[in-house]
Design an enzyme around this catalytic site. Sequence first.
Site, PDB file in Angstrom:
ATOM      1  N   TYR A   8      42.878  97.621 131.909  1.00 34.49           N
ATOM      2  CA  TYR A   8      43.916  98.117 130.996  1.00 34.49           C
ATOM      3  C   TYR A   8      43.830  97.262 129.747  1.00 34.49           C
ATOM      4  O   TYR A   8      44.058  96.046 129.787  1.00 34.49           O
ATOM      5  CB  TYR A   8      45.313  98.017 131.612  1.00 34.49           C
ATOM      6  CG  TYR A   8      46.361  98.718 130.776  1.00 34.49           C
ATOM      7  CD1 TYR A   8      46.563 100.090 130.888  1.00 34.49           C
ATOM      8  CD2 TYR A   8      47.143  98.016 129.863  1.00 34.49           C
ATOM      9  CE1 TYR A   8      47.523 100.747 130.123  1.00 34.49           C
ATOM     10  CE2 TYR A   8      48.094  98.657 129.100  1.00 34.49           C
ATOM     11  CZ  TYR A   8      48.281 100.029 129.237  1.00 34.49           C
ATOM     12  OH  TYR A   8      49.229 100.669 128.462  1.00 34.49           O
ATOM     13  N   SER A 103      46.669 105.557 127.037  1.00 35.68           N
ATOM     14  CA  SER A 103      48.056 105.382 127.451  1.00 35.68           C
ATOM     15  C   SER A 103      48.991 105.400 126.248  1.00 35.68           C
ATOM     16  O   SER A 103      50.155 105.765 126.366  1.00 35.68           O
ATOM     17  CB  SER A 103      48.204 104.060 128.203  1.00 35.68           C
ATOM     18  OG  SER A 103      49.548 103.781 128.498  1.00 35.68           O
ATOM     19  N   GLY A 106      46.478 102.215 120.806  1.00 38.52           N
ATOM     20  CA  GLY A 106      46.049 100.846 121.063  1.00 38.52           C
ATOM     21  C   GLY A 106      46.066 100.456 122.523  1.00 38.52           C
ATOM     22  O   GLY A 106      45.860  99.279 122.848  1.00 38.52           O
ATOM     23  N   GLU A 107      46.270 101.403 123.441  1.00 38.06           N
ATOM     24  CA  GLU A 107      46.318 101.091 124.861  1.00 38.06           C
ATOM     25  C   GLU A 107      45.507 102.115 125.659  1.00 38.06           C
ATOM     26  O   GLU A 107      45.694 103.317 125.502  1.00 38.06           O
ATOM     27  CB  GLU A 107      47.762 101.057 125.364  1.00 38.06           C
ATOM     28  CG  GLU A 107      48.616 100.018 124.643  1.00 38.06           C
ATOM     29  CD  GLU A 107      49.985  99.862 125.269  1.00 38.06           C
ATOM     30  OE1 GLU A 107      50.257 100.536 126.289  1.00 38.06           O
ATOM     31  OE2 GLU A 107      50.781  99.069 124.749  1.00 38.06           O
ATOM     32  N   ASN A 108      44.615 101.611 126.504  1.00 48.05           N
ATOM     33  CA  ASN A 108      43.750 102.487 127.286  1.00 48.05           C
ATOM     34  C   ASN A 108      43.449 101.899 128.653  1.00 48.05           C
ATOM     35  O   ASN A 108      43.321 100.684 128.798  1.00 48.05           O
ATOM     36  CB  ASN A 108      42.401 102.684 126.576  1.00 48.05           C
ATOM     37  CG  ASN A 108      42.507 103.380 125.250  1.00 48.05           C
ATOM     38  OD1 ASN A 108      42.541 104.598 125.171  1.00 48.05           O
ATOM     39  ND2 ASN A 108      42.551 102.599 124.171  1.00 48.05           N
TER      40      ASN A 108
END
Length: 269
Positions: A8, A103, A106-108
């Site tokens: 993550y 997600s 900037g969030e994966n």
Amino acid sequence: MMDKIILYCSLNNFYASVECLYDPDIRNKPVAVSSSLEEKQGTVLDKNHIAERFGVRTGEPICNVKERCPGLVIVHPRYPLYLKVSKAVRKILEGYTNLVETSGLGENWADITGSADVLGNGYEIACEIKERIKCELGVTASIGVSFNKTFARLGCAVNKPDSVTVITHDNFKDILWGLSIEELPYVEPIAKEKLNSGCIQTIGGLAYSSLEFLTSHLGKFGEVLWKISKGCDQTTVSRTDYYSVMDEIASSFTFDRDLTCIEDIEFLT
């Protein structure tokens, strides 16, 4: 069966970091990205690390934080710029796996199970990704590495900023079970209140709780949370393309009805 290796990846202080990257004049100043440039109307959407040291927190009214941080630089969000950087991060991740799930901006998540034999273990790959983001894009990231999506996400937040944290079957109780219950994804205020009513304050407390109590207060969702706290999240990383900025702004984990009414949750298999 071999454990999955899931990352993550979250960019640290994303909006504020991008603003400082593109405006050198504000890099050494406390910065807040505000929903409005009108001081009486704006709230803090993000802040840099300097502002954090003055106690500036996301979600606070700008008029309040200005009192604690008189030199605060307030900027308006530039979502197209954030999206550009987000896509660049995703491109880096896709160099290691085709299973990348967005997600948020900037969030994966990234499932690198199939890459581990060739490119190194999860920690090594995560460190390489983190350094590439820093060197190629000029912003920092924190990455959680674990055998499921929830624990990877929780691990990402443990040692921020600019960190890699590995959560394993052997250490997850020591690292994660002491965290407050609201740190667990999907636990919103309604669920937190019901859990607190049973003296459940931490993720570990949830794991040790009576399943009967959880299902009586939260229905099927109580069992879902109980299993997740024990490391039994079996959800997979699904390849998802980038969605629009408006979708990103609208997305949330907030439930729009009482959790006891949810009968069709399929987080686990």
